[in-house]
Design a protein around this motif. Structure first.
Motif, short mmCIF file in Angstrom:
data_model
loop_
_atom_site.label_atom_id
_atom_site.label_comp_id
_atom_site.label_asym_id
_atom_site.label_seq_id
_atom_site.Cartn_x
_atom_site.Cartn_y
_atom_site.Cartn_z
N GLY A 85 0.81 -1.21 0.00
CA GLY A 85 0.00 0.00 0.00
C GLY A 85 0.85 1.26 0.00
N ILE A 86 1.92 1.24 0.78
CA ILE A 86 2.82 2.40 0.83
C ILE A 86 3.55 2.56 -0.50
CG2 ILE A 86 4.89 3.33 1.94
CD1 ILE A 86 3.93 1.94 4.53
N ARG A 87 3.96 1.44 -1.08
CA ARG A 87 4.64 1.47 -2.38
C ARG A 87 3.72 2.08 -3.44
NH1 ARG A 87 5.11 -3.60 -2.88
NH2 ARG A 87 6.91 -3.73 -1.46
N ALA A 88 2.45 1.70 -3.41
CA ALA A 88 1.49 2.24 -4.38
C ALA A 88 1.28 3.74 -4.19
CB ALA A 88 0.16 1.50 -4.25
N GLY A 89 1.49 4.20 -2.97
CA GLY A 89 1.31 5.63 -2.68
C GLY A 89 2.50 6.49 -3.02
N GLY A 90 3.61 5.88 -3.40
CA GLY A 90 4.74 6.69 -3.86
C GLY A 90 6.07 6.45 -3.20
N GLY A 91 6.12 5.70 -2.10
CA GLY A 91 7.43 5.42 -1.51
C GLY A 91 7.52 5.75 -0.04
N LEU A 92 8.72 5.55 0.53
CA LEU A 92 8.93 5.69 1.96
C LEU A 92 10.33 6.22 2.23
CD1 LEU A 92 7.51 4.88 4.72
CD2 LEU A 92 8.99 2.86 4.67
N ASP A 93 10.42 7.11 3.22
CA ASP A 93 11.71 7.68 3.61
C ASP A 93 12.26 7.07 4.90
OD1 ASP A 93 11.85 9.83 1.54
OD2 ASP A 93 10.04 10.53 2.56
N ILE A 94 11.38 6.88 5.90
CA ILE A 94 11.82 6.41 7.23
C ILE A 94 10.98 5.21 7.64
CG2 ILE A 94 12.06 7.00 9.67
CD1 ILE A 94 12.21 9.95 8.84
N LEU A 95 11.65 4.15 8.07
CA LEU A 95 10.97 3.00 8.67
C LEU A 95 11.44 2.88 10.11
CD1 LEU A 95 9.44 0.28 8.83
CD2 LEU A 95 11.49 -0.81 7.87
N VAL A 96 10.48 2.80 11.04
CA VAL A 96 10.79 2.55 12.45
C VAL A 96 10.21 1.19 12.82
CG1 VAL A 96 10.61 3.36 14.82
CG2 VAL A 96 10.71 5.02 12.95
N ASN A 97 11.08 0.22 13.03
CA ASN A 97 10.66 -1.13 13.43
C ASN A 97 10.49 -1.16 14.94
OD1 ASN A 97 10.60 -2.61 10.92
ND2 ASN A 97 12.83 -2.40 10.86
N ASN A 98 9.25 -1.05 15.38
CA ASN A 98 8.96 -0.95 16.81
C ASN A 98 8.02 -2.05 17.31
OD1 ASN A 98 8.61 0.74 19.46
ND2 ASN A 98 6.53 0.41 18.71
N ALA A 99 7.32 -2.75 16.41
CA ALA A 99 6.34 -3.76 16.84
C ALA A 99 6.99 -4.74 17.82
CB ALA A 99 5.80 -4.50 15.62
N TRP A 100 6.35 -4.91 18.98
CA TRP A 100 6.99 -5.68 20.05
C TRP A 100 5.95 -6.29 20.99
CZ3 TRP A 100 11.47 -7.81 21.04
CH2 TRP A 100 11.78 -8.21 22.34
N PRO A 101 5.55 -7.55 20.74
CA PRO A 101 4.63 -8.22 21.65
C PRO A 101 5.36 -8.95 22.78
CG PRO A 101 4.99 -9.59 19.73
CD PRO A 101 5.83 -8.34 19.53
N GLY A 102 6.65 -8.71 22.93
CA GLY A 102 7.47 -9.47 23.87
C GLY A 102 7.16 -9.26 25.34
N TYR A 103 6.46 -8.18 25.69
CA TYR A 103 6.17 -7.93 27.10
C TYR A 103 4.82 -8.49 27.53
CZ TYR A 103 10.02 -4.54 26.90
OH TYR A 103 11.24 -3.94 26.74
N GLU A 104 4.12 -9.13 26.62
CA GLU A 104 2.81 -9.66 26.96
C GLU A 104 2.94 -10.97 27.74
OE1 GLU A 104 0.69 -9.94 23.28
OE2 GLU A 104 0.84 -7.78 22.89
N GLY A 105 2.03 -11.19 28.65
CA GLY A 105 2.03 -12.42 29.42
C GLY A 105 3.21 -12.56 30.36
N MET A 106 3.65 -11.45 30.95
CA MET A 106 4.78 -11.52 31.87
C MET A 106 4.40 -12.15 33.20
SD MET A 106 6.50 -7.82 31.01
CE MET A 106 8.10 -8.05 31.78
N VAL A 107 3.11 -12.12 33.50
CA VAL A 107 2.61 -12.74 34.73
C VAL A 107 1.74 -13.93 34.34
CG1 VAL A 107 1.23 -12.43 36.81
CG2 VAL A 107 2.67 -10.55 35.97
N GLU A 108 2.06 -15.10 34.88
CA GLU A 108 1.31 -16.31 34.59
C GLU A 108 0.86 -16.95 35.90
OE1 GLU A 108 3.15 -18.62 31.09
OE2 GLU A 108 4.85 -17.57 32.00
N GLY A 110 -0.47 -15.66 38.37
CA GLY A 110 -0.08 -14.82 39.50
C GLY A 110 1.41 -14.71 39.73
N GLU A 111 2.23 -15.38 38.90
CA GLU A 111 3.69 -15.33 39.08
C GLU A 111 4.33 -14.51 37.96
OE1 GLU A 111 7.67 -18.18 38.98
OE2 GLU A 111 5.67 -19.08 38.81
N PHE A 112 5.25 -13.65 38.33
CA PHE A 112 6.02 -12.86 37.37
C PHE A 112 7.12 -13.77 36.80
CE2 PHE A 112 9.38 -9.49 36.59
CZ PHE A 112 8.75 -8.94 35.48
N THR A 113 6.89 -14.30 35.62
CA THR A 113 7.79 -15.33 35.08
C THR A 113 8.91 -14.76 34.20
OG1 THR A 113 6.37 -15.68 33.14
CG2 THR A 113 5.96 -17.04 35.10
N TRP A 114 8.89 -13.48 33.95
CA TRP A 114 9.90 -12.87 33.07
C TRP A 114 11.34 -13.22 33.48
CZ3 TRP A 114 10.11 -10.04 28.60
CH2 TRP A 114 11.27 -9.28 28.36
#
Length: 280
Positions: A85-108, A110-114
């Protein structure tokens, strides 16, 4: 930055949302991905508060233009769809890779298992940090790099942390962040002939929604707003010496000092070093 087009993955809340809002304040067109489309999807305890629609409303009066993409980066086809979709719109200058599900489910149960040792870590944590977050950074970079190469200009940012270099309480976390740093180092080598930069960027303690829900447990005296690192990314983009920084892991607060960027409350975060974390 009115002529700049950016993409921030994982921007419905937290650091990603702050980066998107900062770049919008700077006037950029900002594409934002996220799994949570509306506030109606937020869990009963509000532990995932923040949505793409909420971001869209918050950005309505900012100079830039936001484009939201409902996307689960655990599905490569959805990552590819956003890039197309971005390519069809003309291009991109900056990409920020931030997606991060790694902090989910830290407590199982009742215990903090991290902080469990690696032999007691659930495999789902590897899947979240490596199989989803790290792979998404690679896949999205792979999809958008040709756009940057064709314009002979671009910046890829992996949001990383000191866990790449030091033990931070969870082995999988350290592996993921070390790989994020290595990724940009190798990307930078291959992109240098095309004048496209790739860096890893370390925030400090960021006042995200999750941190503020547990503010009593943190020393916030040297913390950063979620928008601070976004303004630092804008400073990187404007830096005439950007290519000299390509391939390196950089500390956001240190760049803030170099670029004379204050946080939204006027505070200038003190840059932390590996030695600071080693002491803690």
């Amino acid at each position: 930055m009115k002529d700049v087009v950016a993409l921030v993955t994982g921007g419905s809340r937290g650091v990603g949302r702050g980066i998107a809002l900062a770049l919008l304040t700077e006037g950029a067109t900002v594409h934002v991905t996220g799994r949570t489309f509306s506030e109606a999807e937020v869990g009963p305890e509000g532990n995932r508060a923040g949505s793409l629609q909420g971001l869209e409303l918050e950005a309505a009066n900012l100079p830039g233009r936001v484009v939201i993409h409902h996307c689960d980066h655990s599905n490569d086809a959805e990552t590819e769809r956003v890039a197309a979709g971005i390519r069809a719109g003309g291009g991109l200058d900056i990409l920020v890779n931030n997606a991060w599900p790694g902090y989910e489910g830290m407590v199982e149960d009742g215990e903090f298992t991290w902080p469990r040792p690696f032999w007691e870590q659930p495999s789902r944590r590897w899947d979240a940090m490596i199989g989803t977050a790290l792979k998404a950074a690679f896949m999205m970079s792979r999809e958008v790099a040709p756009m940057m190469i064709s314009s002979h200009l671009g910046l890829i940012v992996n949001i990383s942390f000191w866990a790449a270099q030091l033990y931070e309480g969870n082995a999988i976390y350290g592996i993921a962040k070390a790989a994020a740093d290595k990724m940009v180092a190798d990307f930078a080598h291959e992109l240098r002939p095309h004048n496209v930069a790739a860096v890893a960027l370390y925030p400090g303690l960021v006042r995200t929604e999750a941190v503020m829900r547990n503010a009593d447990y943190f020393d916030l005296s040297n913390s950063e707003s979620p928008r601070f690192i976004g303004h630092v990314i804008a400073g990187l983009w404007r830096d005439p010496a950007l290519m000299s920084k390509s391939g390196h892991a950089l500390v956001a607060a240190e760049l803030g000092r170099q670029y004379d960027i204050a946080d939204i409350d006027g505070y200038r975060p003190v840059p932390l070093t590996a030695a600071d974390f080693a002491k803690s």
